[in-house]
Motif scaffolding. Structure first.
Motif, mmCIF file in Angstrom:
data_model
loop_
_atom_site.group_PDB
_atom_site.id
_atom_site.type_symbol
_atom_site.label_atom_id
_atom_site.label_comp_id
_atom_site.label_asym_id
_atom_site.label_seq_id
_atom_site.Cartn_x
_atom_site.Cartn_y
_atom_site.Cartn_z
ATOM 1 N N SER A 1 0.791 -1.153 -0.053
ATOM 2 C CA SER A 1 0.004 -0.041 0.030
ATOM 3 C C SER A 1 0.769 1.222 0.236
ATOM 4 O O SER A 1 2.032 0.982 0.000
ATOM 5 C CB SER A 1 -0.999 -0.083 0.940
ATOM 6 O OG SER A 1 -0.287 0.545 2.317
ATOM 7 N N GLY A 2 0.255 2.265 -0.015
ATOM 8 C CA GLY A 2 0.982 3.735 -0.287
ATOM 9 C C GLY A 2 2.089 3.768 0.804
ATOM 10 O O GLY A 2 3.266 4.406 0.322
ATOM 11 N N THR A 3 1.758 3.599 2.152
ATOM 12 C CA THR A 3 2.585 3.799 3.217
ATOM 13 C C THR A 3 3.909 3.110 3.065
ATOM 14 O O THR A 3 5.144 3.362 3.331
ATOM 15 C CB THR A 3 2.120 3.305 4.448
ATOM 16 O OG1 THR A 3 0.682 4.046 4.583
ATOM 17 C CG2 THR A 3 2.935 3.648 5.540
ATOM 18 N N PHE B 1 -0.632 12.533 6.652
ATOM 19 C CA PHE B 1 0.203 12.063 5.938
ATOM 20 C C PHE B 1 1.711 12.222 5.869
ATOM 21 O O PHE B 1 2.672 11.948 5.615
ATOM 22 C CB PHE B 1 -0.405 11.693 4.362
ATOM 23 C CG PHE B 1 -1.502 10.746 4.446
ATOM 24 C CD1 PHE B 1 -1.463 9.548 4.872
ATOM 25 C CD2 PHE B 1 -2.781 11.219 4.261
ATOM 26 C CE1 PHE B 1 -2.549 8.645 4.734
ATOM 27 C CE2 PHE B 1 -4.188 10.576 4.220
ATOM 28 C CZ PHE B 1 -4.044 9.210 4.736
ATOM 29 N N ARG C 1 3.105 11.105 9.009
ATOM 30 C CA ARG C 1 3.453 9.693 8.795
ATOM 31 C C ARG C 1 4.790 9.588 8.048
ATOM 32 O O ARG C 1 5.667 8.643 8.368
ATOM 33 C CB ARG C 1 2.447 8.928 8.164
ATOM 34 C CG ARG C 1 2.568 7.479 7.873
ATOM 35 C CD ARG C 1 1.565 6.687 7.228
ATOM 36 N NE ARG C 1 0.200 6.918 7.660
ATOM 37 C CZ ARG C 1 -0.868 6.425 7.277
ATOM 38 N NH1 ARG C 1 -0.954 5.670 6.137
ATOM 39 N NH2 ARG C 1 -2.100 6.471 7.820
ATOM 40 N N ASN D 1 -0.233 16.400 -2.015
ATOM 41 C CA ASN D 1 -1.725 16.629 -1.874
ATOM 42 C C ASN D 1 -2.126 15.974 -0.482
ATOM 43 O O ASN D 1 -1.848 14.711 -0.440
ATOM 44 C CB ASN D 1 -2.640 15.845 -2.854
ATOM 45 C CG ASN D 1 -4.102 16.325 -2.747
ATOM 46 O OD1 ASN D 1 -4.585 17.314 -3.217
ATOM 47 N ND2 ASN D 1 -4.680 15.063 -2.236
ATOM 48 N N THR E 1 -4.309 14.456 1.959
ATOM 49 C CA THR E 1 -5.569 13.770 1.779
ATOM 50 C C THR E 1 -6.443 14.152 3.148
ATOM 51 O O THR E 1 -7.783 14.247 3.110
ATOM 52 C CB THR E 1 -5.549 12.478 1.771
ATOM 53 O OG1 THR E 1 -4.427 12.279 0.547
ATOM 54 C CG2 THR E 1 -6.817 11.793 1.093
ATOM 55 N N ASP F 1 5.587 12.566 -1.637
ATOM 56 C CA ASP F 1 4.359 11.702 -1.487
ATOM 57 C C ASP F 1 3.117 12.168 -2.606
ATOM 58 O O ASP F 1 2.601 13.192 -2.183
ATOM 59 C CB ASP F 1 3.822 11.846 0.001
ATOM 60 C CG ASP F 1 2.314 10.928 0.123
ATOM 61 O OD1 ASP F 1 1.960 10.657 -0.780
ATOM 62 O OD2 ASP F 1 2.051 10.844 1.369
ATOM 63 N N ILE G 1 0.832 10.346 -3.484
ATOM 64 C CA ILE G 1 -0.243 9.158 -3.785
ATOM 65 C C ILE G 1 -1.630 9.603 -3.983
ATOM 66 O O ILE G 1 -2.249 8.904 -4.755
ATOM 67 C CB ILE G 1 -0.176 8.304 -2.065
ATOM 68 C CG1 ILE G 1 1.257 7.734 -1.898
ATOM 69 C CG2 ILE G 1 -1.221 7.320 -2.088
ATOM 70 C CD1 ILE G 1 1.315 7.168 -0.563
ATOM 71 N N SER G 2 -1.929 10.622 -3.388
ATOM 72 C CA SER G 2 -3.556 10.956 -3.927
ATOM 73 C C SER G 2 -3.457 12.187 -4.904
ATOM 74 O O SER G 2 -4.466 12.858 -5.065
ATOM 75 C CB SER G 2 -4.361 11.542 -2.544
ATOM 76 O OG SER G 2 -3.672 12.701 -2.135
ATOM 77 N N GLN H 1 -4.777 2.730 -5.632
ATOM 78 C CA GLN H 1 -6.114 2.756 -5.203
ATOM 79 C C GLN H 1 -6.666 4.083 -4.770
ATOM 80 O O GLN H 1 -7.826 4.322 -4.775
ATOM 81 C CB GLN H 1 -6.329 2.003 -3.805
ATOM 82 C CG GLN H 1 -6.269 3.011 -2.592
ATOM 83 C CD GLN H 1 -4.622 2.890 -2.164
ATOM 84 O OE1 GLN H 1 -3.766 2.631 -2.906
ATOM 85 N NE2 GLN H 1 -4.292 2.963 -0.864
ATOM 86 N N LYS H 2 -5.910 5.064 -5.446
ATOM 87 C CA LYS H 2 -6.277 6.610 -5.286
ATOM 88 C C LYS H 2 -6.837 6.845 -6.826
ATOM 89 O O LYS H 2 -7.842 6.772 -7.424
ATOM 90 C CB LYS H 2 -5.125 7.433 -4.886
ATOM 91 C CG LYS H 2 -4.877 6.913 -3.499
ATOM 92 C CD LYS H 2 -5.614 7.085 -2.254
ATOM 93 C CE LYS H 2 -5.206 6.666 -1.206
ATOM 94 N NZ LYS H 2 -4.762 7.544 0.023
#
Ligand SMILES: *Cc1c(COP(=O)(O)O)cnc(C)c1O
Length: 362
Positions: free
Chosen positions: A59-61, A86, A89, A135, A137, A162, A164-165, A187-188
């Motif tokens: 996953s993205g993380t 995020f 994180r 971005n 999220t 990052d 991801i989104s 999945q984004k």
């Protein structure tokens, strides 16, 4: 069909889901090698990069962890630019692996201030890399990555992003904006189920990689590169998600980058003006509101939990709540990937009925 309006996972078109149902193939065979090559080339077009692009399974993380451990050594100073969950994180991962993290945190709901990044780089000449969320999220805010990149490059630092989104939905020309490591997740905005990380690695990032001492095995970019050269991945990949991505990328390329970006801008604009017309307030700072997720301030009288429940149970609409300290204070509408005007019209229409039921107005 449920109107799944969270910022990932996002709904997938039928053709994409159908591709997921294909029989397995040998991931060390010629058929997979052809798919891998095809998908990698298409990803490079959408990333707007000539640099290496890899798919990692996770996953993205996991992609954020991969970015950190592949370019840094324990003790390296990194500037972490954070505007939300995020961003925090990303910093936490770097810290966990022994980086000397200099936090530069901005108020949630606001974008990062470029002048403060410049000052932090001036004050900390030892910084090796800058971590930034394109971005955010959790707050629905998009940083001015182009301006941030200019400052980071003015000081000759690595830029680790990052995305991801954002990537695949909003403007992010990876090479033009000189991003060194750029991470996104299937999945984004990519209209594909969870399971794949896509990451671009620049020449400067490879130089850092050769020196980087942080422990890594599964996420090792050098292994990913040597295997990609023979049409493979080091470990068994999420083959079904790659099949799905192959179909989704064709759809995205057919639409074209500028149309994708324009569609997201148009739909986000519709969401924002609809929200304001309902008497609600946007959480994101003016001018930096995200085109992939809209964050809304929960008015005092509104019971957010109840509103989300009624939307889900009576209207088949699923929105996102606030994360961590934002729980109950904001809620979020995802509009990235496979999203149309109707999806947002339906949400706005339902709000007219549901907001009064949950305590606001009426
Ligand atoms: C979703 C998201 C992540 C985390 O991705 P997971 O796939 O849940 O691990 C990280 N950063 C941003 C900006 C995100 O939107």
């Amino acid at each position: 069909m449920t109107n799944l309006r969270i910022p990932g996972p996002t709904p997938c078109p039928d053709e994409v889901l159908k591709a997921m149902g294909r029989q397995m193939i040998n991931h060390r065979g010629p058929e997979f090698a052809r798919s891998l090559d095809d998908v990698t080339n298409k990803l490079k077009q959408l990333f707007q990069t000539r640099n290496d692009v890899f798919m990692l399974t996770g996953s993205g993380t996991g992609g954020l962890e991969a970015a950190v451990v592949n370019v840094l050594s324990p003790g390296d100073k990194v500037l972490s630019v954070s505007i939300g969950v995020f961003g925090e994180r990303f910093a936490a991962i770097a810290k966990q692996f022994g980086a000397d993290v200099i936090p530069l945190n901005f108020e949630w709901g606001k974008a990062a201030k470029v002048d403060e990044i410049r000052q932090a780089l001036k004050d900390n000449p030892q910084v090796k890399a800058v971590l930034v969320t394109h971005n955010e999220t959790s707050t629905g805010v998009t940083n001015d990555l182009s301006a941030i990149s200019s400052v980071v490059k003015e000081y000759g630092k690595l830029l680790v992003v990052d995305a991801i989104s954002s990537l695949g939905s909003i403007e992010l020309p990876v090479d033009e904006w000189q991003c060194d490591v750029t991470v996104t997740g299937s999945q984004k905005g990519w209209m594909v189920p969870p399971g794949l990380i896509m990451v671009a690695v620049s020449e400067a990032a490879w130089e850092a990689n050769a020196e980087a001492k942080m422990p890594r095995f599964y996420w090792d970019f050098a292994k990913a590169k040597s295997y990609l050269e023979k049409g493979q991945t080091p470990w068994t990949p999420a083959i079904s998600v790659i099949f799905a991505l192959e179909v989704a990328l064709d759809m995205l390329l057919k639409e074209g980058i500028s149309s994708i970006v324009a569609r997201h801008a148009h739909i986000a604009d519709k969401a924002r003006s609809g929200i304001k017309a309902l008497g609600l307030e946007l959480f994101a700072e003016d001018g930096y509101a995200s085109n992939t997720v809209t964050s809304v301030v929960a008015p005092e009288r509104l019971n957010v939990k109840e509103m989300l429940r009624i939307l889900r149970e009576e209207h088949d609409i699923v929105l996102g709540g606030g994360q961590q300290s934002m729980s109950g204070k904001i809620f979020r509408i995802g509009h990235l990937g496979w999203v149309t005007d109707k999806d947002i019209d339906d949400v706005l229409h339902a709000f007219k009925v549901v907001l009064p039921q949950a305590g606001f107005g009426g």
